[in-house]
Design a protein around this motif. Structure first.
Motif, PDB file in Angstrom:
ATOM      1  N   ASN A   1       5.353   2.064 -21.924  1.00  0.00           N
ATOM      2  CA  ASN A   1       4.304   2.272 -22.922  1.00  0.00           C
ATOM      3  C   ASN A   1       3.058   2.986 -22.397  1.00  0.00           C
ATOM      4  O   ASN A   1       2.283   3.542 -23.178  1.00  0.00           O
ATOM      5  N   ASP A   2       2.881   2.962 -21.093  1.00  0.00           N
ATOM      6  CA  ASP A   2       1.691   3.577 -20.503  1.00  0.00           C
ATOM      7  C   ASP A   2       2.120   4.667 -19.522  1.00  0.00           C
ATOM      8  O   ASP A   2       2.575   4.375 -18.415  1.00  0.00           O
ATOM      9  N   PRO A   3       1.987   5.932 -19.896  1.00  0.00           N
ATOM     10  CA  PRO A   3       2.426   7.030 -19.027  1.00  0.00           C
ATOM     11  C   PRO A   3       1.559   7.219 -17.787  1.00  0.00           C
ATOM     12  O   PRO A   3       1.878   8.041 -16.919  1.00  0.00           O
ATOM     13  N   TYR A   4       0.471   6.450 -17.685  1.00  0.00           N
ATOM     14  CA  TYR A   4      -0.471   6.653 -16.581  1.00  0.00           C
ATOM     15  C   TYR A   4      -0.420   5.555 -15.523  1.00  0.00           C
ATOM     16  O   TYR A   4      -1.261   5.537 -14.623  1.00  0.00           O
ATOM     17  N   VAL A   5       0.561   4.660 -15.607  1.00  0.00           N
ATOM     18  CA  VAL A   5       0.651   3.579 -14.614  1.00  0.00           C
ATOM     19  C   VAL A   5       0.780   4.150 -13.204  1.00  0.00           C
ATOM     20  O   VAL A   5       0.089   3.727 -12.273  1.00  0.00           O
TER      21      VAL A   5
ATOM     22  N   ILE B   1       0.827  -1.196   0.000  1.00  0.00           N
ATOM     23  CA  ILE B   1       0.000   0.000   0.000  1.00  0.00           C
ATOM     24  C   ILE B   1       0.866   1.253   0.000  1.00  0.00           C
ATOM     25  O   ILE B   1       0.587   2.233  -0.707  1.00  0.00           O
ATOM     26  N   GLU B   2       1.922   1.239   0.788  1.00  0.00           N
ATOM     27  CA  GLU B   2       2.833   2.393   0.841  1.00  0.00           C
ATOM     28  C   GLU B   2       3.471   2.644  -0.521  1.00  0.00           C
ATOM     29  O   GLU B   2       3.616   3.789  -0.956  1.00  0.00           O
ATOM     30  N   ALA B   3       3.848   1.566  -1.208  1.00  0.00           N
ATOM     31  CA  ALA B   3       4.436   1.705  -2.539  1.00  0.00           C
ATOM     32  C   ALA B   3       3.432   2.304  -3.516  1.00  0.00           C
ATOM     33  O   ALA B   3       3.752   3.250  -4.260  1.00  0.00           O
ATOM     34  N   LEU B   4       2.220   1.781  -3.532  1.00  0.00           N
ATOM     35  CA  LEU B   4       1.188   2.308  -4.428  1.00  0.00           C
ATOM     36  C   LEU B   4       0.946   3.793  -4.169  1.00  0.00           C
ATOM     37  O   LEU B   4       0.798   4.579  -5.107  1.00  0.00           O
TER      38      LEU B   4
ATOM     39  N   GLU C   1       1.740 -14.807  -5.192  1.00  0.00           N
ATOM     40  CA  GLU C   1       0.329 -15.142  -5.030  1.00  0.00           C
ATOM     41  C   GLU C   1       0.139 -15.815  -3.673  1.00  0.00           C
ATOM     42  O   GLU C   1       0.135 -17.042  -3.558  1.00  0.00           O
ATOM     43  N   THR C   2      -0.019 -14.976  -2.647  1.00  0.00           N
ATOM     44  CA  THR C   2      -0.120 -15.516  -1.298  1.00  0.00           C
ATOM     45  C   THR C   2      -0.954 -14.607  -0.415  1.00  0.00           C
ATOM     46  O   THR C   2      -0.839 -13.385  -0.469  1.00  0.00           O
ATOM     47  N   GLY C   3      -1.830 -15.198   0.384  1.00  0.00           N
ATOM     48  CA  GLY C   3      -2.606 -14.463   1.365  1.00  0.00           C
ATOM     49  C   GLY C   3      -3.370 -13.294   0.779  1.00  0.00           C
ATOM     50  O   GLY C   3      -3.855 -13.324  -0.355  1.00  0.00           O
ATOM     51  N   GLY C   4      -3.452 -12.226   1.567  1.00  0.00           N
ATOM     52  CA  GLY C   4      -4.162 -11.033   1.129  1.00  0.00           C
ATOM     53  C   GLY C   4      -3.324 -10.082   0.320  1.00  0.00           C
ATOM     54  O   GLY C   4      -3.824  -9.052  -0.160  1.00  0.00           O
ATOM     55  N   SER C   5      -2.038 -10.403   0.127  1.00  0.00           N
ATOM     56  CA  SER C   5      -1.148  -9.506  -0.612  1.00  0.00           C
ATOM     57  C   SER C   5      -1.643  -9.234  -2.023  1.00  0.00           C
ATOM     58  O   SER C   5      -1.490  -8.131  -2.556  1.00  0.00           O
ATOM     59  N   VAL C   6      -2.266 -10.233  -2.638  1.00  0.00           N
ATOM     60  CA  VAL C   6      -2.739 -10.088  -4.019  1.00  0.00           C
ATOM     61  C   VAL C   6      -3.895  -9.104  -4.126  1.00  0.00           C
ATOM     62  O   VAL C   6      -4.188  -8.596  -5.218  1.00  0.00           O
ATOM     63  N   GLU C   7      -4.575  -8.837  -3.019  1.00  0.00           N
ATOM     64  CA  GLU C   7      -5.716  -7.927  -3.058  1.00  0.00           C
ATOM     65  C   GLU C   7      -5.304  -6.477  -3.255  1.00  0.00           C
ATOM     66  O   GLU C   7      -6.129  -5.633  -3.608  1.00  0.00           O
ATOM     67  N   CYS C   8      -4.025  -6.183  -3.036  1.00  0.00           N
ATOM     68  CA  CYS C   8      -3.548  -4.801  -3.122  1.00  0.00           C
ATOM     69  C   CYS C   8      -3.396  -4.325  -4.562  1.00  0.00           C
ATOM     70  O   CYS C   8      -3.380  -3.114  -4.810  1.00  0.00           O
ATOM     71  N   VAL C   9      -3.255  -5.246  -5.510  1.00  0.00           N
ATOM     72  CA  VAL C   9      -2.969  -4.841  -6.888  1.00  0.00           C
ATOM     73  C   VAL C   9      -4.039  -5.365  -7.847  1.00  0.00           C
ATOM     74  O   VAL C   9      -4.751  -6.321  -7.547  1.00  0.00           O
ATOM     75  N   ASP C  10      -4.130  -4.715  -8.999  1.00  0.00           N
ATOM     76  CA  ASP C  10      -4.941  -5.212 -10.099  1.00  0.00           C
ATOM     77  C   ASP C  10      -4.088  -5.146 -11.364  1.00  0.00           C
ATOM     78  O   ASP C  10      -2.893  -4.835 -11.304  1.00  0.00           O
ATOM     79  N   GLN C  11      -4.688  -5.411 -12.509  1.00  0.00           N
ATOM     80  CA  GLN C  11      -3.914  -5.481 -13.745  1.00  0.00           C
ATOM     81  C   GLN C  11      -3.324  -4.127 -14.151  1.00  0.00           C
ATOM     82  O   GLN C  11      -2.401  -4.066 -14.960  1.00  0.00           O
ATOM     83  N   ASP C  12      -3.848  -3.037 -13.588  1.00  0.00           N
ATOM     84  CA  ASP C  12      -3.350  -1.709 -13.921  1.00  0.00           C
ATOM     85  C   ASP C  12      -2.248  -1.223 -12.999  1.00  0.00           C
ATOM     86  O   ASP C  12      -1.537  -0.268 -13.315  1.00  0.00           O
ATOM     87  N   THR C  13      -2.104  -1.855 -11.836  1.00  0.00           N
ATOM     88  CA  THR C  13      -1.189  -1.323 -10.828  1.00  0.00           C
ATOM     89  C   THR C  13      -0.114  -2.309 -10.381  1.00  0.00           C
ATOM     90  O   THR C  13       0.593  -2.047  -9.403  1.00  0.00           O
TER      91      THR C  13
ATOM     92  N   GLU D   1      -0.062   7.084 -12.080  1.00  0.00           N
ATOM     93  CA  GLU D   1      -1.306   7.751 -11.686  1.00  0.00           C
ATOM     94  C   GLU D   1      -2.364   6.732 -11.258  1.00  0.00           C
ATOM     95  O   GLU D   1      -3.139   6.965 -10.334  1.00  0.00           O
ATOM     96  N   LYS D   2      -2.380   5.581 -11.929  1.00  0.00           N
ATOM     97  CA  LYS D   2      -3.333   4.525 -11.571  1.00  0.00           C
ATOM     98  C   LYS D   2      -3.013   3.958 -10.186  1.00  0.00           C
ATOM     99  O   LYS D   2      -3.921   3.609  -9.422  1.00  0.00           O
ATOM    100  N   CYS D   3      -1.724   3.857  -9.868  1.00  0.00           N
ATOM    101  CA  CYS D   3      -1.324   3.388  -8.536  1.00  0.00           C
ATOM    102  C   CYS D   3      -1.795   4.372  -7.468  1.00  0.00           C
ATOM    103  O   CYS D   3      -2.339   3.974  -6.427  1.00  0.00           O
ATOM    104  N   LEU D   4      -1.594   5.657  -7.732  1.00  0.00           N
ATOM    105  CA  LEU D   4      -2.019   6.689  -6.795  1.00  0.00           C
ATOM    106  C   LEU D   4      -3.530   6.650  -6.590  1.00  0.00           C
ATOM    107  O   LEU D   4      -4.024   6.771  -5.469  1.00  0.00           O
TER     108      LEU D   4
END
Length: 232
Positions: A187-191, A137-140, A150-162, A193-196
């Motif tokens: 290739n994507d200048p908004y990655v 979360i701090e990184a995002l 792919e372990t525990g709740g860690s995967v819930e923090c990210v999606d395909q955009d972040t 921003e999507k994390c934020l």
């Protein structure tokens, strides 16, 4: 009694346990988005990493389940301009690192830690057990995409955009996901921003406080039969 967990993964375990008779709700952990955010940083210059692609790992203590060994194995697969930075190491761990890993002891000051996050290109979490993952979360919140096992709740923090999810313990998959995410960043200048946006939408500590208050108020306004048990 109402139980609140910080991740859907943990909520699922609770519902399978002897506590399954109770209400279970999910409220993610929240952080201070005024502290963890993109900011100017002299970290790259300080460590001579201006032209490097930085893969960052952070832990309070790098004990076995945090997966330090996977960073060391991954270092053998990095290309020339890639470097790993690991925060939270003790002196013995620092001395055992290969040349393409920068080892830093625990950073107590949260502002200084946010400067390190902000200087990275990718955050990597090799945890083998995790309820959610505050470091993700701090990184995002600092605009840095996350790669996690792919372990525990860690995967819930990210999606395909972040970010990306790698097979647990698979070094080749980690390396692939890093290069894939690097290409996406190019290739994507908004990655970033999507994390934020994801951090603001899901993990603002003020919003999390309001969610807890809403649960408390709902319980007070709509008491349920207790069958001899207290409802809280």
């Amino acid at each position: 009694m109402t139980l609140v967990t910080p991740s859907h993964w943990l909520a699922g375990l609770v519902k399978k346990s002897f506590l399954s008779e109770y209400d279970v709700k999910v409220v993610n952990n929240g952080i201070d988005l005024e502290l963890f955010k993109p900011r100017k940083s002299h970290f790259r210059k300080r460590y001579g990493l201006n032209e490097k692609f930085i893969i960052l790992g952070v832990a309070n203590i790098w004990e076995k389940r945090k997966g330090l060994k996977y960073f060391i194995k991954l270092s053998q697969k990095l290309i020339n301009d890639q470097v790993i930075v690991i925060v939270g190491l003790d002196k013995k761990q620092q001395k055992r690192l290969p040349d393409n890993i920068v080892g830093i002891k625990k950073v107590e000051n949260a502002y200084k830690l946010s400067e390190i996050y902000a200087a990275a290109d990718v955050f990597m979490n090799t945890t083998l057990e995790e309820v959610l993952g505050l470091v993700n979360i701090e990184a995002l919140a600092c605009g840095i995409p996350v790669i996690t096992f792919e372990t525990g709740g860690s995967v819930e923090c990210v999606d395909q955009d972040t970010g990306a999810i790698a097979e647990k313990g698979n070094i080749d998959d980690l390396a692939y996901k890093i290069n894939e995410l690097r290409l996406r960043l190019n290739n994507d200048p908004y990655v970033r921003e999507k994390c934020l946006a994801r951090a603001k939408r899901l993990y603002d500590k003020n919003s999390k406080s309001n969610e807890y208050l809403a649960i408390y108020n709902d319980i007070i306004k709509n008491p349920q039969p207790t069958n001899g048990r207290d409802k809280c």
